[in-house]
Design a protein around this motif. Structure first.
Motif, PDB file in Angstrom:
ATOM      1  N   CYS A   1       0.851  -1.187   0.000  1.00  0.00           N
ATOM      2  CA  CYS A   1       0.000   0.000   0.000  1.00  0.00           C
ATOM      3  C   CYS A   1       0.894   1.246   0.000  1.00  0.00           C
ATOM      4  N   PRO A   2       0.330   2.445  -0.162  1.00  0.00           N
ATOM      5  CA  PRO A   2       1.160   3.653  -0.179  1.00  0.00           C
ATOM      6  C   PRO A   2       2.003   3.830   1.084  1.00  0.00           C
ATOM      7  N   MET A   3       1.439   3.492   2.252  1.00  0.00           N
ATOM      8  CA  MET A   3       2.206   3.618   3.490  1.00  0.00           C
ATOM      9  C   MET A   3       3.421   2.693   3.475  1.00  0.00           C
ATOM     10  N   CYS A   4       3.192   1.430   3.117  1.00  0.00           N
ATOM     11  CA  CYS A   4       4.288   0.461   3.123  1.00  0.00           C
ATOM     12  C   CYS A   4       5.287   0.744   2.012  1.00  0.00           C
ATOM     13  N   ALA A   5       4.788   1.173   0.854  1.00  0.00           N
ATOM     14  CA  ALA A   5       5.690   1.517  -0.246  1.00  0.00           C
ATOM     15  C   ALA A   5       6.626   2.649   0.167  1.00  0.00           C
ATOM     16  N   SER A   6       6.087   3.632   0.875  1.00  0.00           N
ATOM     17  CA  SER A   6       6.928   4.732   1.358  1.00  0.00           C
ATOM     18  C   SER A   6       7.960   4.230   2.357  1.00  0.00           C
ATOM     19  N   ALA A   7       7.529   3.354   3.266  1.00  0.00           N
ATOM     20  CA  ALA A   7       8.459   2.813   4.262  1.00  0.00           C
ATOM     21  C   ALA A   7       9.576   2.015   3.593  1.00  0.00           C
ATOM     22  N   ILE A   8       9.223   1.250   2.572  1.00  0.00           N
ATOM     23  CA  ILE A   8      10.215   0.456   1.845  1.00  0.00           C
ATOM     24  C   ILE A   8      11.253   1.362   1.187  1.00  0.00           C
ATOM     25  N   ARG A   9      10.783   2.433   0.585  1.00  0.00           N
ATOM     26  CA  ARG A   9      11.717   3.355  -0.070  1.00  0.00           C
ATOM     27  C   ARG A   9      12.572   4.110   0.940  1.00  0.00           C
ATOM     28  N   PHE A  10      11.985   4.545   2.042  1.00  0.00           N
ATOM     29  CA  PHE A  10      12.779   5.252   3.048  1.00  0.00           C
ATOM     30  C   PHE A  10      13.788   4.312   3.702  1.00  0.00           C
ATOM     31  N   ALA A  11      13.442   3.029   3.812  1.00  0.00           N
ATOM     32  CA  ALA A  11      14.402   2.063   4.353  1.00  0.00           C
ATOM     33  C   ALA A  11      15.565   1.857   3.392  1.00  0.00           C
TER      34      ALA A  11
END
Length: 215
Positions: free
Chosen positions: A111-121
């Motif tokens: 989802c958008p939240m997890c996609a953002s977390a993946i990229r920030f990681a």
């Protein structure tokens, strides 16, 4: 962001199946929130790569709305990587850098939240199975923002994450398309619950009826 990967497709499929198995072992053959993830180190000597951590969606069981499979895996990985008594014993700074060599596998498109977390990681790769478009076509409510669109909008981050899409969807789709579509068959070893229409493990309905008859 692209679909190319130095890791062979059968290896990607193996780890998607491991993400599925994590759900089956920890919840049931047909959990409503069928979102599991595994994080793998493909720079290790093993041909398949080494498992670092796993994560499953526990939103309903914990009441925490951000504990999706991917964010749970991130929490678990950080704890494992920085555990002073564990295998890695990394400092926080070293753990942050370590994600650049790791691949996250997930049973469904983040989802958008997890996609953002993946990229920030800063993961090296993200590999997903069932896509959001397929889930929405079967009634899933979802923000109209796809994973690759999130990745594109955070392109100024110092790391790059390759996105490998739609791996093993023939095996994950049956577990993710029944929740809001009563006409879609339940996964193997599961059946519809007459009271709410959810798919439940076969035999559990009879067990509940037996309990009720004994009361």
């Amino acid at each position: 962001m692209h679909n190319a990967s130095n890791v062979p497709l059968p290896t990607h499929e193996y780890w998607i199946r491991q993400a599925m198995q994590t759900l089956h072992e920890n919840i049931s053959p047909c959990p409503f929130e069928y979102f599991g993830a595994v994080v793998v180190n493909h720079t290790a000597s093993s041909s398949l790569g080494d498992l670092v951590c796993t994560g499953i969606n526990t939103v309903s069981s914990t009441g925490n709305p951000i504990l999706h499979g991917e964010t749970a895996a991130l929490n678990n990985c950080t704890a494992i990587l920085t555990d002073p008594e564990g295998h890695f014993k990394l400092s926080p700074a070293e753990a942050l850098l370590a994600y650049r060599d790791l691949t996250l596998y997930t049973t469904s498109e983040p989802c958008p939240m997890c996609a953002s977390a993946i990229r920030f990681a800063g993961f090296k790769e993200c590999v997903y199975a069932t896509n959001i478009t397929a889930r929405m076509a079967h009634g899933w409510p979802h923000p109209n923002l796809l994973c690759h669109e999130v990745f594109e909008r955070v392109g100024t981050l110092p790391t790059r994450t390759s996105l490998i899409r739609n791996v093993l969807t023939n095996e994950t789709d049956p577990y993710l398309l029944w929740q809001f579509d009563q006409s879609y068959p339940c996964p193997d070893q599961c059946e519809r619950n007459g009271s709410n229409g959810h798919c439940v493990p076969m035999g559990s309905l009879e067990y509940v009826q037996e309990l009720k008859s004994e009361l």
